[in-house]
Design an enzyme around this catalytic site. Structure first.
Site, mmCIF file in Angstrom:
data_model
loop_
_atom_site.group_PDB
_atom_site.id
_atom_site.type_symbol
_atom_site.label_atom_id
_atom_site.label_comp_id
_atom_site.label_asym_id
_atom_site.label_seq_id
_atom_site.Cartn_x
_atom_site.Cartn_y
_atom_site.Cartn_z
ATOM 1 N N LYS A 2 -4.652 -2.131 14.979
ATOM 2 C CA LYS A 2 -4.491 -1.367 13.731
ATOM 3 C C LYS A 2 -4.124 -2.338 12.619
ATOM 4 O O LYS A 2 -3.174 -3.107 12.756
ATOM 5 C CB LYS A 2 -3.388 -0.312 13.895
ATOM 6 C CG LYS A 2 -3.223 0.587 12.676
ATOM 7 C CD LYS A 2 -2.145 1.628 12.893
ATOM 8 C CE LYS A 2 -0.758 1.118 12.642
ATOM 9 N NZ LYS A 2 -0.433 0.730 11.256
ATOM 10 N N LYS B 239 -4.029 5.294 5.297
ATOM 11 C CA LYS B 239 -3.470 6.614 4.964
ATOM 12 C C LYS B 239 -4.142 7.174 3.717
ATOM 13 O O LYS B 239 -3.496 7.529 2.734
ATOM 14 C CB LYS B 239 -1.953 6.532 4.803
ATOM 15 C CG LYS B 239 -1.254 6.100 6.092
ATOM 16 C CD LYS B 239 0.236 6.192 6.006
ATOM 17 C CE LYS B 239 0.888 5.778 7.308
ATOM 18 N NZ LYS B 239 0.771 4.340 7.621
HETATM 19 P P1 XMP Z 1 6.310 -1.105 14.140
HETATM 20 O O1 XMP Z 1 6.534 -2.499 13.695
HETATM 21 O O2 XMP Z 1 7.362 -0.151 13.668
HETATM 22 O O3 XMP Z 1 4.958 -0.691 13.396
HETATM 23 O O4 XMP Z 1 6.042 -0.972 15.607
HETATM 24 C C1 XMP Z 1 4.455 0.614 13.338
HETATM 25 C C2 XMP Z 1 3.155 0.600 12.624
HETATM 26 O O5 XMP Z 1 2.667 1.915 12.491
HETATM 27 C C3 XMP Z 1 2.641 2.299 11.116
HETATM 28 N N1 XMP Z 1 3.260 3.591 11.103
HETATM 29 C C4 XMP Z 1 2.628 4.727 10.893
HETATM 30 N N2 XMP Z 1 1.349 4.987 10.618
HETATM 31 N N3 XMP Z 1 1.848 7.283 10.613
HETATM 32 C C5 XMP Z 1 0.977 6.268 10.460
HETATM 33 O O6 XMP Z 1 -0.189 6.542 10.162
HETATM 34 C C6 XMP Z 1 3.131 7.085 10.900
HETATM 35 O O7 XMP Z 1 3.907 7.994 11.076
HETATM 36 C C7 XMP Z 1 3.534 5.737 11.036
HETATM 37 N N4 XMP Z 1 4.719 5.201 11.342
HETATM 38 C C8 XMP Z 1 4.506 3.870 11.383
HETATM 39 C C9 XMP Z 1 3.405 1.272 10.353
HETATM 40 O O8 XMP Z 1 2.888 1.105 9.065
HETATM 41 C C10 XMP Z 1 3.212 0.059 11.205
HETATM 42 O O9 XMP Z 1 1.960 -0.528 10.942
#
Ligand code: XMP
Length: 221
Positions: free
Chosen positions: A37, A65
């Site tokens: 991602k 998003k």
């Molecule tokens: P970490 O470092 O916290 O990264 O393991 C998490 C990744 O996921 C993204 N992220 C989200 N993307 N909905 C999304 O579409 C969400 O609720 C959400 N929460 C985290 C974040 O930007 C990072 O890339």
């Protein structure tokens, strides 16, 4: 273009900002993740052309998003898919016309759309209340999305959202590791993949960390 298939149950969130580092980590963890991602940090740091480089290693999900009017959404999605991304993450709160335009564009490119149903951070359920998340999940299903994004930090919500969408749609869940969520609990709650960023790319040994999470998920089968 490559299909996203579940083998490991792990998606790498690659939020580094340098091309060399991104490619190095991706190659290291390649056998332990099913997709990579990418989002604003990496794309703003390196340019969208990074998608094509990464797509030679694993399927690429563009976490932009997307949340605009249908015409702008279509223009964004066209760029994302032309750049080599296999899927895009979009918002569902924009309404059915915007969402349907994203799905229509994805279908034209034979690519996939994931819809954010609820976010994983502590404030993520402030506006995405129980009812709103469920409505967005239902809309994602109706619009023909490939899947939804649901929070690994709240496995009970993953379970509830799985009940809304049934078996047809996939669930990808961020929030494992750095944000406190557990990979095993999230998969048990009904997610198809956990999304893991900092715990993998920030680890001394990203490959070992990715393998650890893969094994944690394997034990459940
Ligand atoms: P970490 O470092 O916290 O990264 O393991 C998490 C990744 O996921 C993204 N992220 C989200 N993307 N909905 C999304 O579409 C969400 O609720 C959400 N929460 C985290 C974040 O930007 C990072 O890339």
């Amino acid at each position: 273009m490559s299909e996203i298939h579940r083998k490991t149950g792990v998606i790498l969130a690659l939020d580094v900002t340098k091309k060399e580092e991104a490619l190095l980590i991706s190659k290291e963890v390649a056998g332990f993740v099913d997709a990579i991602k990418i989002g604003y940090p990496l794309v703003l740091g390196t340019g969208l052309s990074i998608a094509k480089d990464l797509s030679k290693i694993a399927p690429v999900i563009a976490d932009f998003k997307v949340a605009d009017i249908p015409n702008t959404d279509r223009l964004i999605c066209e760029h994302v898919f032309s750049a080599g991304c296999d899927a895009v993450i979009v918002q569902g709160f924009t309404g059915s016309d915007s969402l349907m335009e994203c799905v229509k564009t994805a279908n034209e490119f034979q690519r996939k759309v994931f819809v954010v149903a609820e976010m994983s951070h502590p404030g993520g359920d402030y506006f995405f209340t129980d009812a709103v998340s469920k409505e967005i999940a239902a809309l994602a299903k109706k619009a023909g999305a490939f899947g939804i994004v649901a929070p690994a930090t709240r496995p009970e919500r993953v379970k509830e959202l799985r009940a809304v969408i049934g078996k047809d749609l996939k669930i990808i869940s961020p929030g494992v590791g750095a944000q406190g969520g557990s990979a095993a609990d999230t998969i048990k709650a009904g997610a198809d993949w956990v999304i893991v960023g900092r715990s993998i790319y920030g680890a001394k040994d990203p490959k070992a960390e990715a393998e650890k999470i893969k094994k944690e998920i394997e034990k459940l089968i």
